[in-house]
Design a protein around this motif. Structure first.
Motif, mmCIF file in Angstrom:
data_model
loop_
_atom_site.group_PDB
_atom_site.id
_atom_site.type_symbol
_atom_site.label_atom_id
_atom_site.label_comp_id
_atom_site.label_asym_id
_atom_site.label_seq_id
_atom_site.Cartn_x
_atom_site.Cartn_y
_atom_site.Cartn_z
ATOM 1 N N UNK A 34 0.833 -1.203 0.000
ATOM 2 C CA UNK A 34 0.000 0.000 0.000
ATOM 3 C C UNK A 34 0.866 1.250 0.000
ATOM 4 N N UNK A 35 0.501 2.205 -0.861
ATOM 5 C CA UNK A 35 1.084 3.547 -0.803
ATOM 6 C C UNK A 35 -0.039 4.514 -0.477
ATOM 7 N N UNK A 36 0.183 5.330 0.547
ATOM 8 C CA UNK A 36 -0.820 6.283 1.036
ATOM 9 C C UNK A 36 -0.236 7.681 0.868
ATOM 10 N N UNK A 37 -0.661 8.392 -0.168
ATOM 11 C CA UNK A 37 -0.169 9.741 -0.435
ATOM 12 C C UNK A 37 -1.181 10.769 0.026
ATOM 13 N N UNK A 38 -0.737 11.700 0.852
ATOM 14 C CA UNK A 38 -1.637 12.717 1.409
ATOM 15 C C UNK A 38 -1.389 14.076 0.766
ATOM 16 N N UNK A 39 -2.348 14.521 -0.045
ATOM 17 C CA UNK A 39 -2.283 15.851 -0.631
ATOM 18 C C UNK A 39 -2.661 16.884 0.416
ATOM 19 N N UNK A 40 -2.123 18.079 0.267
ATOM 20 C CA UNK A 40 -2.423 19.256 1.098
ATOM 21 C C UNK A 40 -1.900 19.102 2.518
ATOM 22 N N UNK A 41 -1.930 17.911 3.061
ATOM 23 C CA UNK A 41 -1.499 17.679 4.437
ATOM 24 C C UNK A 41 0.021 17.725 4.544
ATOM 25 N N UNK A 42 0.489 18.270 5.663
ATOM 26 C CA UNK A 42 1.908 18.298 5.941
ATOM 27 C C UNK A 42 2.151 18.349 7.434
ATOM 28 N N UNK A 43 1.066 18.200 8.188
ATOM 29 C CA UNK A 43 1.166 18.256 9.648
ATOM 30 C C UNK A 43 1.429 16.857 10.203
ATOM 31 N N UNK A 44 1.687 16.798 11.488
ATOM 32 C CA UNK A 44 2.040 15.542 12.146
ATOM 33 C C UNK A 44 0.793 14.769 12.555
ATOM 34 N N UNK A 45 0.261 13.983 11.630
ATOM 35 C CA UNK A 45 -0.895 13.134 11.910
ATOM 36 C C UNK A 45 -0.407 11.789 12.440
ATOM 37 N N UNK A 46 -1.183 11.184 13.307
ATOM 38 C CA UNK A 46 -0.786 9.925 13.936
ATOM 39 C C UNK A 46 -0.554 8.807 12.925
ATOM 40 N N UNK A 47 -1.280 8.804 11.827
ATOM 41 C CA UNK A 47 -1.126 7.725 10.843
ATOM 42 C C UNK A 47 0.251 7.703 10.186
ATOM 43 N N UNK A 48 1.006 8.783 10.333
ATOM 44 C CA UNK A 48 2.350 8.798 9.766
ATOM 45 C C UNK A 48 3.253 7.744 10.409
ATOM 46 N N UNK A 49 2.880 7.286 11.598
ATOM 47 C CA UNK A 49 3.662 6.262 12.297
ATOM 48 C C UNK A 49 3.297 4.842 11.861
ATOM 49 N N UNK A 50 2.250 4.697 11.050
ATOM 50 C CA UNK A 50 1.763 3.366 10.670
ATOM 51 C C UNK A 50 2.832 2.522 9.986
ATOM 52 N N UNK A 51 3.685 3.164 9.199
ATOM 53 C CA UNK A 51 4.733 2.410 8.492
ATOM 54 C C UNK A 51 5.708 1.738 9.457
ATOM 55 N N UNK A 52 5.801 2.251 10.699
ATOM 56 C CA UNK A 52 6.657 1.621 11.711
ATOM 57 C C UNK A 52 6.082 0.303 12.207
ATOM 58 N N UNK A 53 4.785 0.100 12.010
ATOM 59 C CA UNK A 53 4.102 -1.085 12.538
ATOM 60 C C UNK A 53 3.611 -2.027 11.444
#
Length: 171
Positions: A34-53
């Motif tokens: 899965x690749x999850x690309x977030x347009x417009x967003x650049x803030x620290x959302x919790x889902x950014x840590x998902x790749x660690x798990x």
């Protein structure tokens, strides 16, 4: 996986990104990439840590670290165009089974990119790639190319009682 389909999650209700993340989780747990690309967003959302798990889950933001208020800047447009270029290549290469274009409809709404560019990227994808396009204000031409469209409708929201966004729930 066979043929990949196009999903659109739109509307003014909460849950578009959350639904896409749920589908991404299901795909990863089924052994998909899965690749999850977030347009417009650049803030620290919790889902950014998902790749660690999660193995086989990649997430990247195509925003500047702030929400767009008023007219978007040239930097906002450049970030969106760069993100779309990257996603277009990924879709064509077919190395990911699921590609999420999170908040792409907001990028379209702010005219950072065009519907024709997004449609071209989606239509030129490898046949097996499933694509999700999220964000309120999905334009009609995006809805028309979709195989599945879900509209999130706000019926009631605790924001109306002054509850602010909470880490792990809204971000």
């Amino acid at each position: 996986m066979g043929k990949g389909y196009v999903h659109v999650y739109t509307g003014n209700g909460k849950g578009k990104t959350t639904a896409a993340l749920g589908l991404a989780l299901r795909a990863v747990c089924a052994g998909k990439k899965v690749f999850f690309g977030q347009f417009v967003k650049g803030m620290d959302y919790s889902e950014l840590k998902a790749a660690n798990f999660l193995p086989n889950f990649v997430i990247e933001q195509f925003g500047r670290g702030c929400f767009i208020h008023g007219e978007p800047s040239d930097e906002d447009a450049k970030a969106a165009k760069d993100g779309l270029r990257k996603l277009k290549n990924m879709l064509e290469e077919g190395n990911f089974d699921l590609v999420v274009m999170d908040e792409v409809n907001i990028a379209l709404y702010f005219k950072l990119i065009t519907s024709s560019e997004v449609i071209e990227a989606v239509n030129n994808r490898a046949e097996h790639v499933e694509v999700v396009l999220t964000g309120r204000y999905a334009p009609q031409e995006i809805i028309e190319i979709a195989d599945l469209v879900t509209e999130m409708k706000e019926v009631k929201h605790y924001y109306q009682k002054g509850i602010i966004a909470r880490k792990g729930i809204e971000f």
